[in-house]
Scaffold this motif. Structure first.
Motif, PDB file in Angstrom:
ATOM      1  N   UNK A  72       0.900  -0.908   0.004  1.00 21.35           N
ATOM      2  CA  UNK A  72      -0.251   0.141  -0.091  1.00 21.35           C
ATOM      3  C   UNK A  72       0.851   1.286  -0.118  1.00 21.35           C
ATOM      4  N   UNK A  73       1.803   1.255   0.806  1.00 21.74           N
ATOM      5  CA  UNK A  73       2.780   2.328   0.784  1.00 21.74           C
ATOM      6  C   UNK A  73       3.609   2.546  -0.602  1.00 21.74           C
ATOM      7  N   UNK A  74       3.890   1.400  -1.325  1.00 23.40           N
ATOM      8  CA  UNK A  74       4.211   1.498  -2.635  1.00 23.40           C
ATOM      9  C   UNK A  74       3.500   2.003  -3.404  1.00 23.40           C
ATOM     10  N   UNK A  75       2.235   1.863  -3.368  1.00 22.40           N
ATOM     11  CA  UNK A  75       1.249   2.496  -4.266  1.00 22.40           C
ATOM     12  C   UNK A  75       1.090   3.810  -4.077  1.00 22.40           C
ATOM     13  N   UNK A  76       1.026   4.421  -2.808  1.00 22.54           N
ATOM     14  CA  UNK A  76       1.072   5.630  -2.315  1.00 22.54           C
ATOM     15  C   UNK A  76       2.186   6.355  -2.961  1.00 22.54           C
ATOM     16  N   UNK A  77       3.309   5.954  -2.981  1.00 21.73           N
ATOM     17  CA  UNK A  77       4.614   6.512  -3.627  1.00 21.73           C
ATOM     18  C   UNK A  77       4.513   6.679  -4.882  1.00 21.73           C
ATOM     19  N   UNK A  78       3.904   5.539  -5.554  1.00 21.72           N
ATOM     20  CA  UNK A  78       4.097   5.701  -7.164  1.00 21.72           C
ATOM     21  C   UNK A  78       2.982   6.575  -7.709  1.00 21.72           C
ATOM     22  N   UNK A  79       1.676   6.637  -7.079  1.00 22.44           N
ATOM     23  CA  UNK A  79       0.800   7.598  -7.385  1.00 22.44           C
ATOM     24  C   UNK A  79       1.339   8.956  -7.067  1.00 22.44           C
TER      25      UNK A  79
END
Length: 248
Positions: free
Chosen positions: A102-109
């Motif tokens: 989930x943190x990876x998704x936030x960082x990518x967005x």
């Protein structure tokens, strides 16, 4: 207009009805990024076809190497795939894996938005991802997710709202549905009523209109329901595009 089609980020059929997406060698530079990855991403999201989903993830990484000019859109797609991976981990009780993905998704967005703050495809992918998955997130993350989703649909509205009457039914419906649902989830009742009225006015005799009327009559239905994805993308577009390229 092509970018607007990304907003739904789901399809309305499952299984074999999904058109085939290319293996990595067929990543033709003449095809748009969304055309190359969308159908495999949707196969994972809607049919839980994780083999095709893994292919989408691999293709996104390959495209990031091949098309640096389209990095913002590709990072948004990658953020969406990580978001779904996070939810799969959550369903499996793998809390640490969920938090990591989930943190990876936030960082990518966030990186995608930094590179393309007004990129319509980025806004569509980020906003659409949260409309589809926002209610499935742990409660502690929902408010922030829906707030981001709302902001991205507002950006799309600022770019495409004036052309609403000229948009195809599916694109018009998904734009207004995303606006309505993100407004409801962020407590913006006046805006919700405005978008529901707009749906009823501009989308008669559709699934969008039916749900909009239900929501106006019953606020509890709005709080628990979903108004997006009430029409379908045409399937098999990628296969058709690849076949045409082979004929040239």
């Amino acid at each position: 207009m092509r970018a607007t089609v990304l907003m739904c980020l789901v399809v309305c059929v499952v299984g074999d009805a999904f058109g085939d997406s290319p293996d990595p060698p067929l990543l033709d530079t003449r095809l748009p990024v969304s055309t190359l990855v969308r159908e495999d991403v949707f196969a994972g999201w809607r049919a839980n076809d994780l083999e095709r989903y893994a292919r989408a993830e691999k293709n996104i990484d390959l495209l990031l190497e091949q098309r640096p000019a389209e990095k913002a859109e590709l990072l948004a797609w990658k953020g969406g795939t990580k978001l779904y991976r996070a939810l799969l981990a959550l369903e499996a009780g793998k809390t640490e894996e969920f938090e990591r993905d989930y943190q990876a998704s936030l960082d990518l967005f966030a990186e995608a938005k930094k590179l393309g703050p007004k990129h319509p495809a980025v806004a569509a992918i980020v906003g659409g991802s949260y409309v589809f998955f926002g209610d499935k997130l742990p409660e502690k993350y929902r408010d922030a997710a829906w707030s981001v989703g709302y902001d991205n649909y507002q950006l799309l509205w600022s770019m495409q709202g004036k052309a609403l009457d000229r948009l195809p039914l599916h694109i018009r419906g998904e734009l207004l549905a995303g606006l309505a649902q993100s407004a409801e989830r962020t407590g913006r009742k006046e805006q919700l009523d405005e978008y529901l009225d707009k749906i009823i006015e501009t989308l008669p005799d559709t699934g969008y209109e039916r749900i909009a009327k239900e929501w106006k009559a019953d606020p509890l239905a709005a709080a628990k329901g979903n108004i997006s994805c009430k029409s379908c993308h045409n399937e098999g577009r990628l296969s058709e595009r690849v076949a045409k390229l082979k004929d040239k």
